[in-house]
Scaffold this active site. Structure first.
Site, mmCIF file in Angstrom:
data_model
loop_
_atom_site.group_PDB
_atom_site.id
_atom_site.type_symbol
_atom_site.label_atom_id
_atom_site.label_comp_id
_atom_site.label_asym_id
_atom_site.label_seq_id
_atom_site.Cartn_x
_atom_site.Cartn_y
_atom_site.Cartn_z
ATOM 1 N N SER A 144 0.828 -1.195 0.000
ATOM 2 C CA SER A 144 0.000 0.000 0.000
ATOM 3 C C SER A 144 0.869 1.254 0.000
ATOM 4 C CB SER A 144 -0.961 -0.033 1.195
ATOM 5 O OG SER A 144 -1.893 1.000 1.122
ATOM 6 N N ASP A 302 -3.066 6.308 -3.707
ATOM 7 C CA ASP A 302 -1.860 5.663 -3.197
ATOM 8 C C ASP A 302 -1.398 4.574 -4.164
ATOM 9 O OD1 ASP A 302 -3.724 3.668 -2.682
ATOM 10 O OD2 ASP A 302 -2.954 3.205 -0.700
ATOM 11 N N ASP A 304 -1.286 1.329 -4.488
ATOM 12 C CA ASP A 304 -2.133 0.210 -4.928
ATOM 13 C C ASP A 304 -3.565 0.657 -5.199
ATOM 14 O OD1 ASP A 304 -2.709 0.492 -2.173
ATOM 15 O OD2 ASP A 304 -3.390 -1.574 -2.050
ATOM 16 N N ASP A 306 -6.091 1.959 -3.542
ATOM 17 C CA ASP A 306 -7.284 1.732 -2.725
ATOM 18 C C ASP A 306 -7.598 2.934 -1.833
ATOM 19 O OD1 ASP A 306 -5.246 1.384 -0.876
ATOM 20 O OD2 ASP A 306 -5.938 -0.559 -0.150
#
Length: 571
Positions: A144, A302, A304, A306
């Site tokens: 993340s 961000d 990734d 999400d």
């Protein structure tokens, strides 16, 4: 085994990966680093595992990945999911693609088919792909918004959601039953490809996701007029660019400018101190471009994809980054005010550390709301339960940490969906001659001035873990009676599932157990302590409500001061 014995087990393993061997040799004289790398196994928790890259049982490497994948394989086989298979995606971090292939090689060795994206893709698309391909499980290799030296392994169930507690416990047990991560067997990649046990996926899933993304659009007239709205977007060197740009384009948003310095995937995240839209510094380049173009809204996702952050110009012409609670309130109010067919059994789902602002907005429109524990897996779990029971229709889910879900074709927070909706909301208010900040002020005037804050303490390693445990223990044993001049009227301890009021009565909390303590204050205020499940941090959440912005700011600082006084006595 002691950490020394674990280290010796690795050090004497003759087939150790060449790169890890070199790194391990460099640590020979650094006993503290060796102890931290070997004093435990990298914990596989309810969200999977996340840690620093490097050699060791407490590090992310091909062997700890194989151990996690072997445990997941046992779980998939226990569910008779071999033929349905597992979907695997990865982000832009160091070793992400290598770890995804290692995962496929372990699963394939267990005769489990894998569908692997051949290039980096967002976490929410992985969630969608599990459902779209009717797979038995999913994995995304990502850390993340953590620093560059981290990576992770997140596991998803057949519903496309992160593993809820009961399933997670089963998978954790199966991972922990893997006795020797160095000896986990893997198949050859070419062999798996030839036998149809490894299938590379991309465009077909992309197109299906983009088609589903069209349903996020609430008012097509607003979206089609979106070329009047100037948007600056940054994926922060991550995975979101392709889907965000196509998603905005297909809804009619054409005046979109991607920050080119941050468009290229970069495992070092070289233009930011942290690739986290919660950190205002991450917006520096977007702000620069926004000023050059006179942009109406800045959007950052961000790595990734999400989480999503939004920034808009204030009265001084400077860009102000909205909090996750503020963005959530704007999106929720827009959805409920503009949707012509809000179902009577509709429900909004948020977490226990998310602002009460959302509940008040939902109540205003006659819509029910529900709190879950922190972590989007709990929101995804509730969506699945309501889908099966028909008790409620999911309308919107969000958490204060910049995570939002609009439509349930994904079952994890989805920054691509949130980007598309945020652009539509900004276009709607621009059409009315208002910025998102002015729209937010209208909501405050109507419902009260909700203000929140978050403090995080990073405490790494074994000693850090012990300090965090001491802090939680102290606040439990010596609970504050007042904070910021407000009385504590209840203490909610989610580890014991008990709510103790100032009247001495005990109530049961109907949520899974978790290491969280929340203090409920007078006048709709509160604060909460929660160790992070994915980072070496303890987090302090605060929420207040008064009749004005100035009062709320003053009260918030007073509550924080009271908490910090006790905290400083502990550390």
């Amino acid at each position: 085994m002691t950490w020394n014995q674990e280290y010796e087990r690795w050090n004497t393993f003759t087939s150790l990966d060449r790169k890890l061997r070199s790194e391990l040799d460099q640590l020979q004289q650094d006993e503290q680093s060796l102890e931290d790398a070997y004093y435990k196994y990298l914990e596989f928790g309810t969200g999977g595992m996340r840690g620093k890259l490097g050699p060791g049982t407490n590090r992310m490497n091909i062997y700890t990945i194989r151990r996690a994948a072997e445990g997941l394989a046992a779980y998939v086989k226990s569910q008779n999911g071999e033929e349905r298979g597992v979907v695997v995606a990865f982000d832009s971090r160091y070793m992400s693609k290598e770890f995804s292939i290692e995962t496929a090689k372990v699963l394939g060795r267990n005769n489990i088919k894998t569908y692997v994206f051949s290039a980096l893709r967002p976490t929410p698309e992985l969630s969608f792909a599990v459902r779209h391909l009717n797979a038995a499980a999913g994995v995304v290799v990502t850390a993340s918004h953590n620093p560059p030296e981290y990576n992770g392994f997140k596991a998803y169930n057949s519903d496309g959601g992160q593993l809820p507690p009961e399933e997670a416990t089963t998978v954790i047990d199966m991972v922990n039953q893997v006795e020797n991560e160095l000896e986990v067997k893997v198949a050859e990649q070419t062999e798996l490809e030839e036998n149809g046990l490894l299938e590379w996926i991309d465009e077909e899933v992309d197109n299906a996701y983009l088609e589903a993304l069209k349903t996020v659009n609430v008012n097509s007239d607003v979206a089609q007029a979106g070329d009047d709205l100037s948007i600056v977007f940054t994926p922060l060197h991550g995975t979101a660019q392709m889907l965000v740009e196509k998603g905005l384009q297909q809804m009619g948003m054409t005046n979109v400018h991607t920050v080119q310095e941050q468009a290229k995937p970069d495992p070092e995240f070289s233009t930011v101190a942290s690739p986290n839209p919660e950190e205002h510094q991450a917006f520096e380049l977007a702000i620069k471009e926004g000023k050059e173009r006179g942009a109406d809204v800045l959007i950052a996702t961000d790595p990734d994809a999400d989480r999503l952050g939004v920034a808009v110009p204030n009265d001084s012409g400077e860009y102000q980054v909205l909090t996750g609670n503020q963005t959530g309130a704007l999106l929720l109010d827009y959805l409920l005010s503009q949707s012509s067919d809000v179902p009577a059994n509709g429900i909004v789902i948020k977490t226990i550390v998310t602002s009460e602002f959302g509940r008040v907005i939902a109540n205003h429109y006659g819509v029910s709301s529900l709190d879950t524990l922190t972590g989007f897996k709990f929101i995804g779990e509730k969506i699945q339960q309501y889908e099966q029971s028909g008790e409620h229709t999911f309308l919107f889910g969000y958490e204060e940490s910049y995570g939002y879900l609009v439509k349930d074709f994904a079952r994890d927070k989805d920054a691509v969906q949130a980007t598309v909706l945020s652009a539509e909301v900004a276009a709607y208010w621009k059409k009315k001659g208002k910025t998102l900040l002015e729209a937010l002020d209208e909501l405050y005037e109507k419902h009260g001035y909700f203000l929140e804050d978050l403090q995080s303490l990073t405490m790494e390693g074994k000693t850090g873990t012990e300090k965090i445990e001491n802090i939680m223990d102290n606040f439990r044993k010596n609970p504050l009676k007042q904070a910021g001049g407000l009385n504590v009227i209840a203490v909610e301890d989610y580890a014991t599932s008990e709510r103790l009021t100032d009247k001495g009565t005990k109530e049961t909390i109907d949520l899974p157990k978790a290491n969280v303590v929340k203090f409920i204050l007078e006048n709709d205020s509160w604060f909460c302590l929660r160790p992070s499940g994915t980072e070496p941090k303890i987090k302090f959440y605060y929420g207040v409500k008064t009749g004005s912005s100035e009062e709320s700011l003053s009260l918030l600082e007073s509550v924080k001061q009271s908490v910090n006084e006790q905290l400083n006595q502990v550390i």
